[in-house]
Write a protein that holds these residues in place. Structure first.
Motif, PDB file in Angstrom:
ATOM      1  N   LEU A  97      21.388  -0.198 -22.756  1.00  0.00           N
ATOM      2  CA  LEU A  97      22.409   1.062 -23.214  1.00  0.00           C
ATOM      3  C   LEU A  97      23.729   0.551 -22.496  1.00  0.00           C
ATOM      4  O   LEU A  97      24.896   0.906 -23.213  1.00  0.00           O
ATOM      5  CB  LEU A  97      22.029   2.453 -22.255  1.00  0.00           C
ATOM      6  CG  LEU A  97      22.639   3.471 -22.894  1.00  0.00           C
ATOM      7  CD1 LEU A  97      22.420   3.732 -24.074  1.00  0.00           C
ATOM      8  CD2 LEU A  97      21.849   4.819 -21.950  1.00  0.00           C
ATOM      9  N   ALA A 104      25.593   3.034 -28.633  1.00  0.00           N
ATOM     10  CA  ALA A 104      24.203   3.245 -28.583  1.00  0.00           C
ATOM     11  C   ALA A 104      23.949   4.531 -28.827  1.00  0.00           C
ATOM     12  O   ALA A 104      22.740   5.077 -29.453  1.00  0.00           O
ATOM     13  CB  ALA A 104      23.582   2.978 -27.035  1.00  0.00           C
ATOM     14  N   CYS A 105      24.731   5.498 -28.904  1.00  0.00           N
ATOM     15  CA  CYS A 105      24.776   6.991 -28.731  1.00  0.00           C
ATOM     16  C   CYS A 105      24.575   7.368 -30.645  1.00  0.00           C
ATOM     17  O   CYS A 105      24.283   8.344 -30.840  1.00  0.00           O
ATOM     18  CB  CYS A 105      26.010   7.878 -28.291  1.00  0.00           C
ATOM     19  SG  CYS A 105      25.943   7.782 -26.737  1.00  0.00           S
ATOM     20  N   ALA A 108      21.299   8.530 -31.356  1.00  0.00           N
ATOM     21  CA  ALA A 108      20.848   9.868 -30.622  1.00  0.00           C
ATOM     22  C   ALA A 108      20.272  10.702 -31.628  1.00  0.00           C
ATOM     23  O   ALA A 108      19.632  11.932 -31.146  1.00  0.00           O
ATOM     24  CB  ALA A 108      22.240  10.675 -30.034  1.00  0.00           C
ATOM     25  N   ILE A 113      13.488   9.487 -28.498  1.00  0.00           N
ATOM     26  CA  ILE A 113      14.336   9.000 -27.670  1.00  0.00           C
ATOM     27  C   ILE A 113      15.842   9.272 -27.562  1.00  0.00           C
ATOM     28  O   ILE A 113      16.599   9.160 -26.910  1.00  0.00           O
ATOM     29  CB  ILE A 113      14.184   7.740 -27.948  1.00  0.00           C
ATOM     30  CG1 ILE A 113      14.661   7.041 -29.168  1.00  0.00           C
ATOM     31  CG2 ILE A 113      12.864   6.964 -27.752  1.00  0.00           C
ATOM     32  CD1 ILE A 113      14.945   5.723 -29.340  1.00  0.00           C
ATOM     33  N   LEU A 117      18.587   9.556 -24.702  1.00  0.00           N
ATOM     34  CA  LEU A 117      19.690   8.660 -24.927  1.00  0.00           C
ATOM     35  C   LEU A 117      20.954   9.224 -24.632  1.00  0.00           C
ATOM     36  O   LEU A 117      21.785   8.550 -23.822  1.00  0.00           O
ATOM     37  CB  LEU A 117      19.717   8.230 -26.291  1.00  0.00           C
ATOM     38  CG  LEU A 117      20.550   7.060 -26.650  1.00  0.00           C
ATOM     39  CD1 LEU A 117      19.995   5.561 -26.087  1.00  0.00           C
ATOM     40  CD2 LEU A 117      20.692   6.681 -28.109  1.00  0.00           C
TER      41      LEU A 117
END
Length: 161
Positions: A97, A104-105, A108, A113, A117
């Motif tokens: 992350l 990485a979002c 979401a 996960i 996250l």
């Protein structure tokens, strides 16, 4: 309490509250509570085909704001538990992350996960607005794909327009 909850559900089910219901359901489903908002979006669009884009946008806004709530929960949790120790799996996930950063979002929107996250992104103090925008983009694309796919499977008399 049950009568109150049933009354709220009946109120939210009224046609004039369709978009607000989708917003609330999408917001709540984006928090750590286990529920999905796609059926509400699909149901509203199936009943009101002319609301396709407004429903997608309202659901995206509600879901993105729910992700923001998760970010702030993670940010607050980080401040409360600075001395938390991580297992090797958690350390690898946190390293991934941190490496990917706010991008990485985007993920979401994923079941199971996705909500944690966004929370961990807040925990790591990743930039809020970047996380919010990446998360909103992923959630928007999920709503478009899921709703269009459901309408393709159950077409009825629907036309996007």
């Amino acid at each position: 309490m049950e009568a109150w909850f049933a009354g709220v559900l009946q109120w939210l089910a009224l046609p004039q509250f369709g978009l607000s219901t989708v917003f609330v359901v999408a917001l709540v489903s984006a928090t750590l509570l286990p529920m999905g908002s796609e059926p509400a979006v699909f149901g509203l669009i199936k009943l009101n085909p002319d609301l396709f884009w407004p429903a997608i946008l309202v659901a995206t806004a509600g879901n993105a704001l729910g992700g923001a709530v998760n970010w702030w929960m993670g940010f607050g949790a980080k401040r409360a538990y600075e001395s938390y120790k991580h297992s090797s799996v958690q350390a690898k996930a946190l390293a991934w992350l941190e490496k990917l950063g706010p991008r990485a979002c985007f993920f979401a929107f994923l079941p199971i996960i996705g909500d944690p996250l966004a929370t961990v992104a807040g925990w790591l103090k990743l930039p809020f607005w970047q996380c919010f925008l990446w998360g909103a983009l992923g959630k928007f694309l999920r709503y478009v794909v899921m709703t269009a796919g459901a309408l393709w499977i159950w077409p009825g008399q629907f036309q996007i327009g």
